[in-house]
Enzyme design. Structure first.
Site, PDB file in Angstrom:
ATOM      1  N   LYS A  22       1.287   5.535  -0.543  1.00 22.21           N
ATOM      2  CA  LYS A  22       1.908   6.461  -1.491  1.00 22.21           C
ATOM      3  C   LYS A  22       3.122   7.188  -0.919  1.00 22.21           C
ATOM      4  O   LYS A  22       3.888   7.788  -1.660  1.00 22.21           O
ATOM      5  CB  LYS A  22       0.863   7.446  -2.004  1.00 22.21           C
ATOM      6  CG  LYS A  22      -0.238   6.790  -2.819  1.00 22.21           C
ATOM      7  CD  LYS A  22       0.290   6.161  -4.099  1.00 22.21           C
ATOM      8  CE  LYS A  22      -0.846   5.665  -4.983  1.00 22.21           C
ATOM      9  NZ  LYS A  22      -0.351   5.124  -6.264  1.00 22.21           N
TER      10      LYS A  22
ATOM     11  N   SER B 162     -11.004   1.556  -1.296  1.00 21.38           N
ATOM     12  CA  SER B 162     -10.247   0.576  -2.095  1.00 21.38           C
ATOM     13  C   SER B 162      -9.894  -0.650  -1.261  1.00 21.38           C
ATOM     14  O   SER B 162      -9.723  -1.745  -1.797  1.00 21.38           O
ATOM     15  CB  SER B 162      -8.987   1.208  -2.705  1.00 21.38           C
ATOM     16  OG  SER B 162      -7.977   1.381  -1.741  1.00 21.38           O
TER      17      SER B 162
HETATM   18  C1  LIG Z   1      -6.689   4.508  -1.794  1.00 20.87           C
HETATM   19  C2  LIG Z   1      -5.921   3.879  -2.907  1.00 20.87           C
HETATM   20  N1  LIG Z   1      -6.016   2.560  -3.079  1.00 20.87           N
HETATM   21  C3  LIG Z   1      -5.359   1.936  -4.078  1.00 20.87           C
HETATM   22  C4  LIG Z   1      -4.581   2.634  -4.980  1.00 20.87           C
HETATM   23  C5  LIG Z   1      -3.889   1.904  -6.082  1.00 20.87           C
HETATM   24  O1  LIG Z   1      -2.496   1.796  -5.891  1.00 20.87           O
HETATM   25  P1  LIG Z   1      -1.520   1.839  -7.108  1.00 20.87           P
HETATM   26  O2  LIG Z   1      -1.484   3.249  -7.626  1.00 20.87           O
HETATM   27  O3  LIG Z   1      -0.203   1.397  -6.593  1.00 20.87           O
HETATM   28  O4  LIG Z   1      -2.053   0.920  -8.189  1.00 20.87           O
HETATM   29  C6  LIG Z   1      -4.456   4.013  -4.818  1.00 20.87           C
HETATM   30  C7  LIG Z   1      -3.688   4.811  -5.766  1.00 20.87           C
HETATM   31  O5  LIG Z   1      -3.858   6.007  -5.889  1.00 20.87           O
HETATM   32  C8  LIG Z   1      -5.126   4.656  -3.746  1.00 20.87           C
HETATM   33  O6  LIG Z   1      -5.030   5.980  -3.538  1.00 20.87           O
END
Ligand SMILES: Cc1ncc(COP(=O)(O)O)c(C=O)c1O
Length: 315
Positions: A42, A269
């Protein structure tokens, strides 16, 4: 290495190949986005969105801004704001990891906590952020719909993956939060490689992005979307070839194996992304197809101390 500008450390993260858990004939590559300055992908979009707001004349020196986030974007926005001299208000869900909330505060961000309710609810983080923006007359970055989010990944993450793997990419697999990474990297790879490359989203079991009208009672995997269809997802749906649903338990169980056997200390994630990548890889392997699959470790397990305690039981 001597640096005088922390912002210059965003991006150019390494990619590593799974040495033990890649199915036969398949290579699974993981881009370690937790090596960005605040520990997630991010940082890239915070810089792009804040720069975009400055360029559009919405944000001037010392000014306030507001953003809604499941934590990582809030940390990145608080960090960029402290470096560039802005005053951020971050609206986050009460169920976000307490460590993330404290990091936002430590960086000087003002935190507003909201209940974890559907997006259209007046108390949701999105509704509250929009209201703060209107009442105070300050910019709302709105990562869920902001094209600067997609652009950050189209201009940086996508080209880095393409260059490091010399264009030899068959699948890109990524969890859908705002969908910025999937849309930006997916569009870049398809622009370079055409439909040869498949773009696969990952969603928590029961998520509304898979079950239209669903979302309630879906599994909660921090950072991925359950209760809401992000605007970026709707705009870029044509780039996405399919979506793999992963349960929280499968994500955590995969994460435990990834930590133990690959030494990749990703967050929940990352577990979901790798669970989906391994499933896709196993199907290809059964068919005797050789392929390169790329996915992302968006953040690290150190943002979730309670999860470290939890995965010890798998070791
Ligand atoms: C830990 C984590 N993984 C994956 C994502 C997903 O990424 P994106 O927002 O680019 O879809 C986020 C988004 O907040 C995240 O914080």
């Amino acid at each position: 290495m001597l640096v005088d500008n922390l912002i210059s450390l965003i991006g150019r993260t390494p990619i590593v190949k799974l040495s033990r858990l890649s199915p036969k004939g398949v290579n699974i590559f993981v881009k370690l986005e937790y090596l960005n300055p605040t520990g997630s992908h991010k940082d890239r979009i915070a810089l792009y969105m804040v720069r975009d707001a400055i360029n559009k004349g919405l944000l001037s020196p010392g000014g306030k801004l507001v953003e809604a986030s499941s934590g990582n974007t809030a940390i990145s926005v608080a960090w960029i704001s402290s470096l560039l001299g802005f005053k951020p208000i971050l609206v986050v869900n009460e169920n976000v990891s307490p460590n993330k909330i404290n990091a936002i505060k430590a960086l000087g961000g003002e935190v507003v906590l909201t209940p974890y309710v559907p997006a259209e609810h007046p108390q949701s983080k999105y509704s509250v952020a929009r209201r703060i923006s209107e009442e105070l007359g300050i910019p709302y970055l709105n990562q869920m719909g902001n094209e600067a989010n997609v652009k950050a990944h189209y201009e940086t993450t996508g080209p880095e993956i393409f260059e490091d793997l010399k264009g030899e990419i068959d699948y890109f697999v990524m969890g859908v939060g705002t969908c910025g990474t999937l849309a930006g990297v997916g569009t870049y790879l398809k622009d370079r490689l055409g439909n040869k490359v498949k773009v696969i989203g990952v969603a928590p079991k029961g998520s509304r992005v898979v079950h239209k009208g669903g979302g309630e009672g879906a599994d909660y995997i921090e950072g991925l979307v359950s209760e809401y269809i992000p605007e970026i997802f709707s705009r870029y749906v044509n780039v996405i070839d399919s979506i793999v649903e992963v349960s929280y338990n499968d994500a955590v169980e995969t994460l435990a194996r990834i930590v133990k056997y690959e030494g990749i200390l990703g967050g929940p994630s990352t577990g979901a992304n790798l669970c989906a990548s391994i499933r896709v890889g196993e199907e290809l392997s059964l068919q005797g197809v050789k392929a390169n699959i790329v996915t992302i470790a968006a953040d690290s397990i150190f943002k979730y101390p309670q999860l470290i305690d939890h995965i010890v039981k798998y070791s």
